[in-house]
Structure formats: structure tokens, C-alpha cells
Design a protein around this motif. Structure first.
Motif, PDB file in Angstrom:
ATOM      1  N   SER A   1     -34.239 -47.392  -9.027  1.00 45.25           N
ATOM      2  CA  SER A   1     -34.426 -48.651  -8.659  1.00 45.25           C
ATOM      3  C   SER A   1     -33.918 -49.947  -8.804  1.00 45.25           C
ATOM      4  CB  SER A   1     -36.007 -48.756  -8.815  1.00 45.25           C
ATOM      5  OG  SER A   1     -35.985 -49.177 -10.327  1.00 45.25           O
ATOM      6  N   GLY A   2     -34.225 -50.886  -8.244  1.00 46.03           N
ATOM      7  CA  GLY A   2     -33.871 -52.456  -8.451  1.00 46.03           C
ATOM      8  C   GLY A   2     -34.372 -53.068  -9.749  1.00 46.03           C
ATOM      9  N   HIS A   3     -35.044 -52.245 -10.786  1.00 47.51           N
ATOM     10  CA  HIS A   3     -35.208 -52.849 -11.962  1.00 47.51           C
ATOM     11  C   HIS A   3     -34.262 -52.265 -12.913  1.00 47.51           C
ATOM     12  CE1 HIS A   3     -38.821 -54.493 -10.097  1.00 47.51           C
ATOM     13  NE2 HIS A   3     -38.899 -53.385  -9.455  1.00 47.51           N
ATOM     14  N   GLU A   4     -33.428 -51.162 -12.577  1.00 48.28           N
ATOM     15  CA  GLU A   4     -32.611 -50.443 -13.426  1.00 48.28           C
ATOM     16  C   GLU A   4     -31.105 -50.711 -13.360  1.00 48.28           C
ATOM     17  OE1 GLU A   4     -35.030 -46.425 -14.377  1.00 48.28           O
ATOM     18  OE2 GLU A   4     -34.221 -46.771 -12.157  1.00 48.28           O
ATOM     19  N   TRP A   5     -30.198 -50.116 -13.988  1.00 47.67           N
ATOM     20  CA  TRP A   5     -28.724 -50.597 -13.679  1.00 47.67           C
ATOM     21  C   TRP A   5     -28.124 -49.227 -14.378  1.00 47.67           C
ATOM     22  CZ3 TRP A   5     -31.588 -53.579 -17.030  1.00 47.67           C
ATOM     23  CH2 TRP A   5     -31.311 -53.425 -18.474  1.00 47.67           C
ATOM     24  N   ILE A   6     -26.972 -49.023 -13.862  1.00 49.97           N
ATOM     25  CA  ILE A   6     -26.043 -47.767 -14.424  1.00 49.97           C
ATOM     26  C   ILE A   6     -24.986 -48.332 -14.943  1.00 49.97           C
ATOM     27  CG2 ILE A   6     -24.653 -45.827 -13.777  1.00 49.97           C
ATOM     28  CD1 ILE A   6     -26.811 -45.299 -11.419  1.00 49.97           C
TER      29      ILE A   6
ATOM     30  N   ASN B   1     -29.938 -49.205 -21.049  1.00 52.41           N
ATOM     31  CA  ASN B   1     -29.370 -48.933 -22.188  1.00 52.41           C
ATOM     32  C   ASN B   1     -29.259 -47.709 -22.726  1.00 52.41           C
ATOM     33  OD1 ASN B   1     -28.426 -51.683 -22.088  1.00 52.41           O
ATOM     34  ND2 ASN B   1     -30.346 -52.360 -22.810  1.00 52.41           N
ATOM     35  N   ASP B   2     -29.790 -46.447 -22.169  1.00 52.71           N
ATOM     36  CA  ASP B   2     -29.977 -45.278 -22.768  1.00 52.71           C
ATOM     37  C   ASP B   2     -28.740 -44.425 -22.185  1.00 52.71           C
ATOM     38  OD1 ASP B   2     -32.079 -46.062 -24.181  1.00 52.71           O
ATOM     39  OD2 ASP B   2     -33.349 -45.549 -22.405  1.00 52.71           O
ATOM     40  N   PHE B   3     -28.090 -43.830 -23.076  1.00 49.75           N
ATOM     41  CA  PHE B   3     -27.024 -42.764 -22.701  1.00 49.75           C
ATOM     42  C   PHE B   3     -27.832 -41.789 -22.042  1.00 49.75           C
ATOM     43  CE2 PHE B   3     -25.181 -38.571 -23.671  1.00 49.75           C
ATOM     44  CZ  PHE B   3     -23.746 -39.051 -23.203  1.00 49.75           C
ATOM     45  N   PHE B   4     -27.419 -41.319 -20.954  1.00 52.17           N
ATOM     46  CA  PHE B   4     -27.536 -40.519 -19.830  1.00 52.17           C
ATOM     47  C   PHE B   4     -26.729 -38.853 -20.044  1.00 52.17           C
ATOM     48  CE2 PHE B   4     -28.241 -38.268 -15.831  1.00 52.17           C
ATOM     49  CZ  PHE B   4     -29.546 -38.165 -15.889  1.00 52.17           C
ATOM     50  N   GLU B   5     -25.491 -39.240 -19.915  1.00 48.99           N
ATOM     51  CA  GLU B   5     -24.771 -38.138 -19.677  1.00 48.99           C
ATOM     52  C   GLU B   5     -23.072 -38.207 -19.886  1.00 48.99           C
ATOM     53  OE1 GLU B   5     -25.320 -36.378 -15.851  1.00 48.99           O
ATOM     54  OE2 GLU B   5     -23.661 -37.799 -14.982  1.00 48.99           O
ATOM     55  N   ARG B   6     -22.135 -37.328 -20.444  1.00 50.67           N
ATOM     56  CA  ARG B   6     -20.861 -37.682 -20.503  1.00 50.67           C
ATOM     57  C   ARG B   6     -20.419 -36.865 -19.096  1.00 50.67           C
ATOM     58  NH1 ARG B   6     -16.981 -37.598 -25.488  1.00 50.67           N
ATOM     59  NH2 ARG B   6     -18.080 -39.520 -25.724  1.00 50.67           N
ATOM     60  N   PHE B   7     -19.573 -37.616 -18.464  1.00 48.22           N
ATOM     61  CA  PHE B   7     -19.136 -37.011 -17.086  1.00 48.22           C
ATOM     62  C   PHE B   7     -17.687 -36.741 -17.207  1.00 48.22           C
ATOM     63  CE2 PHE B   7     -16.893 -37.348 -13.217  1.00 48.22           C
ATOM     64  CZ  PHE B   7     -17.820 -36.694 -12.129  1.00 48.22           C
TER      65      PHE B   7
ATOM     66  N   VAL C   1     -16.150 -40.352 -18.539  1.00 53.32           N
ATOM     67  CA  VAL C   1     -16.970 -41.588 -18.646  1.00 53.32           C
ATOM     68  C   VAL C   1     -18.115 -41.076 -19.239  1.00 53.32           C
ATOM     69  CG1 VAL C   1     -15.515 -42.740 -16.864  1.00 53.32           C
ATOM     70  CG2 VAL C   1     -17.785 -41.445 -16.366  1.00 53.32           C
ATOM     71  N   ASP C   2     -18.667 -41.813 -19.996  1.00 48.33           N
ATOM     72  CA  ASP C   2     -20.227 -42.082 -20.519  1.00 48.33           C
ATOM     73  C   ASP C   2     -21.285 -42.635 -19.592  1.00 48.33           C
ATOM     74  OD1 ASP C   2     -19.737 -40.183 -22.460  1.00 48.33           O
ATOM     75  OD2 ASP C   2     -19.592 -41.770 -24.246  1.00 48.33           O
ATOM     76  N   VAL C   3     -22.286 -42.148 -18.716  1.00 46.93           N
ATOM     77  CA  VAL C   3     -22.969 -42.719 -18.135  1.00 46.93           C
ATOM     78  C   VAL C   3     -24.356 -43.159 -18.853  1.00 46.93           C
ATOM     79  CG1 VAL C   3     -24.495 -42.432 -15.958  1.00 46.93           C
ATOM     80  CG2 VAL C   3     -22.197 -41.361 -16.170  1.00 46.93           C
ATOM     81  N   TYR C   4     -24.609 -44.349 -18.793  1.00 44.93           N
ATOM     82  CA  TYR C   4     -25.911 -44.914 -19.279  1.00 44.93           C
ATOM     83  C   TYR C   4     -26.936 -45.296 -18.145  1.00 44.93           C
ATOM     84  CZ  TYR C   4     -23.536 -45.253 -23.917  1.00 44.93           C
ATOM     85  OH  TYR C   4     -22.994 -44.889 -25.026  1.00 44.93           O
TER      86      TYR C   4
END
Ligand code: NAP
Ligand code: MN
Length: 283
Positions: free
Chosen positions: A213-218, A152-158, A146-149
Motif C-alpha cells: 500500500s501507499g503507507h509502506e515501502w520496499i 524496515n523489516d527484512f523480508f527475503e534474500r532474492f 539482493v536483500d528485500v526489506y
């Protein structure tokens, strides 16, 4: 926050949820009798307060059963085993609890919940879930890719067995077994934990828990369209044609009636460390 109930205006309506153990069922029967003779009302369909008798798992089931009333309902957990994270009344304190319910003024303490939004690659409509402990995505048959964002920014491929996202109150449950930090439930945050990630010269993940934090999302984008197992708390929800999952701190919270307060770190100490020895040790 749920509205403060006007004292004396209406009778407090209570629901009781028990687990299947003989002890819990016996305590539930006693509790029911005591509530009724104290002039309180039992309403399993439209309660103001849900009382659970059992363990943390019992409260987890009650949370899902009364999810449609989550904005207004308050929970109280009575434990028949060890002190739990959602259960701080002991079975022999039932009389004291009944008195607190009689004098109820609607006070509560509220903790964060996890919002889980599922999107599909076919025409199925998005589905939304709420978790009290965590949501876990796993593949038992092959490597999950899976790709983790983050936002809206790409973070890592898991690549690995799976990923789990937990609430602060869920941080002492499965998340802790995965090496996650214990998070104080006054923090409006969620924690992402890896489950057996593949890390070598070719594949890279962060390799440690991550708290947002509560202002972000995954967002997790599914690469190989497998048939994944999604767990929301104690519930297993097999999924096919999943395209992505969005995790965020929900705007909704779980409310607990706060007739008394056990400090969170005391519960953590009780559950995982235990009392300090009474006498000082020499060594
Ligand atoms: P279960 O298999 O009967 O319970 C697993 C254990 O987790 C029980 O001891 C339960 O306490 C405890 N627990 C539940 N919520 C907790 C919390 N917020 N903090 C600390 N301990 C907690 O399953 P269940 O009772 O239906 O509960 C489902 C939960 O179990 C899942 O949400 C997951 O977090 C947890 N779980 C943990 C692992 C692991 O650690 N490897 C694996 C699978 C599931 P009680 O005995 O008081 O109910
Ligand atoms: Mn359990």
C-alpha cells in the motif's frame, strides 16, 4: 489535484508530442492546424495540457519530457494504432477533442506514480526518479543477489535475474508479462515482481507477486555490488556502486484531462481479451 482553470480567463496552452510514424506525424500536423484555428495556443515549453499522438510508449516519453511540470500539467493520449492504456482518443475524433479543449474546465483524473530513490556506496548523492509504468533492476552477467526489506523489516534474500516494481497503470505492461496482477489505478499501491528467481532447497523467495500500500515501502539492498541495469519505464540507466533502492508510491500523481471516461476494465478487456462474439456459440 491540479487547480481548476477559470473558464475564459486565459487561453489553454497545449503541447503536442508525436511518435515518428508517418500517420502520427500527419495527425499531429492536422491537430496543430485545428487547435490554432479554434483559438487555442501552442506552447511546447509551458503547456497546460500535453497531447500525445501514437501509442502508450509515446505517452511514456511525454511523461518524462514534462516531468518538471507534473504537478500542473494534464495529459491526453490520441492513439494511431490500437486502444491503449494511456490513450483513449481515436485519430478520427480530433474535431471532438478540439471542442472539448475549447470548453475545458480543468477537470482531471489522477493515477499513482512510483518513486525510486537510489543510494550509492561511494560518496555520490542519492538520486530520485519517478516511473509511470515500472522500475526494473536486472543483472545480465551473473545472478543478482539482493536483500528485500518491507518497511524496515527484512523480508527475503532474492537470487535470480532481477526484480521489477510497477505502478497500477504499469500493471498491464511489463509487470503482466512477469505474472503480476492487473491492478485498478484507483488503488494507491505498487507491485513487486520477480524475474526468474532461484528457488530450491537452499534458496527461497516468496515466488509470487507482492502488492504493498501507499503507507509502506520496499527497500532492496544490493549484496554483490554488480553493475546493474536499471530501467525506469523505457529508459535504461546503467548503475555502478549502487547500495540500495527504495520504492514507494509517490506523493505526485499523473493527471489526465477527463473529457470522457473509458472504464479501466473495458480497456483491459479490449487489450487482452477482445470483444465477446456477437452470436452465442452452442459449444
Ligand atoms: P516498446 O518495446 O515499444 O513497447 C512495449 C509494449 O508495451 C508496446 O506494445 C506498448 O504499447 C506497451 N505498453 C507500454 N505501456 C503500457 C501499459 N501501461 N499498459 C499496457 N501496455 C503498455 O517500449 P515503449 O513503447 O517505450 O514502452 C516501454 C514499456 O514497455 C516499459 O515500461 C515496459 O512496461 C514495457 N515492456 C514490456 C516488456 C514485456 O512485456 N516483456 C518488455 C519490455 C518493455 P504501444 O505500442 O501502444 O506503445
Ligand atoms: Mn512503443
Amino acid at each position: 489535484m491540479p487547480k481548476t482553470r477559470q473558464k475564459g480567463r486565459q487561453r489553454l496552452k497545449l503541447a503536442i508530442v508525436s511518435n515518428q510514424s508517418t500517420k502520427s506525424k500527419r495527425i499531429m500536423t492536422q491537430l496543430e492546424e485545428k487547435l490554432l484555428s479554434a483559438g487555442l495556443e501552442i506552447d511546447q515549453n509551458d503547456p497546460d495540457v500535453v497531447l500525445t499522438v501514437g501509442g502508450d510508449g509515446t505517452l511514456l516519453s511525454a511523461f518524462h519530457r514534462y516531468l518538471h511540470l507534473i504537478d500542473k500539467v494534464r495529459f491526453v493520449g490520441i492513439h494511431t494504432g490500437h486502444l491503449g492504456f494511456y490513450t483513449d482518443w481515436r485519430d478520427y475524433e480530433v474535431d471532438q477533442l478540439v471542442r472539448s479543449l475549447q470548453n475545458d474546465e480543468g477537470t482531471s483524473v489522477s493515477y499513482p506514480l512510483l518513486d525510486v530513490m537510489l543510494s550509492y556506496s561511494d560518496s555520490k548523492a542519492d538520486k530520485q526518479f519517478l516511473a509511470l509504468n515500472e522500475a526494473t533492476l536486472r543483472d545480465f552477467s551473473k545472478t543478482m543477489v539482493v536483500d528485500v526489506y518491507i518497511k524496515n523489516d527484512f523480508f527475503e534474500r532474492f537470487r535470480g535475474d532481477g526484480l521489477s516494481v510497477s505502478t497500477p497503470t504499469g500493471s498491464t505492461a511489463y509487470s503482466k508479462s512477469l505474472g503480476g496482477a492487473v491492478i485498478h489505478p484507483r488503488l494507491n499501491a505498487i507491485q513487486l515482481n520477480e524475474i526468474a528467481s532461484i528457488n530450491n532447497r537452499v534458496y527461497r523467495t516468496l515466488g509470487s507477486p507482492l502488492i504493498i500500500s501507499g503507507h509502506e515501502w520496499i527497500r532492496i539492498d544490493i549484496k554483490n555490488g554488480g553493475n546493474y541495469h536499471l530501467n525506469i519505464d523505457h529508459l535504461t540507466i546503467p548503475q555502478s556502486k549502487l547500495k540500495s533502492i527504495m520504492f514507494s508510491v509517490s506523493r505526485k500523481k499523473i493527471h489526465f484531462a477527463s473529457y470522457r471516461h473509458t472504464p479501466f476494465w473495458r480497456r483491459v478487456n479490449d487489450a487482452f481479451i477482445g470483444e465477446f462474439p456477437k452470436k452465442e456459440q452452442d459449444d
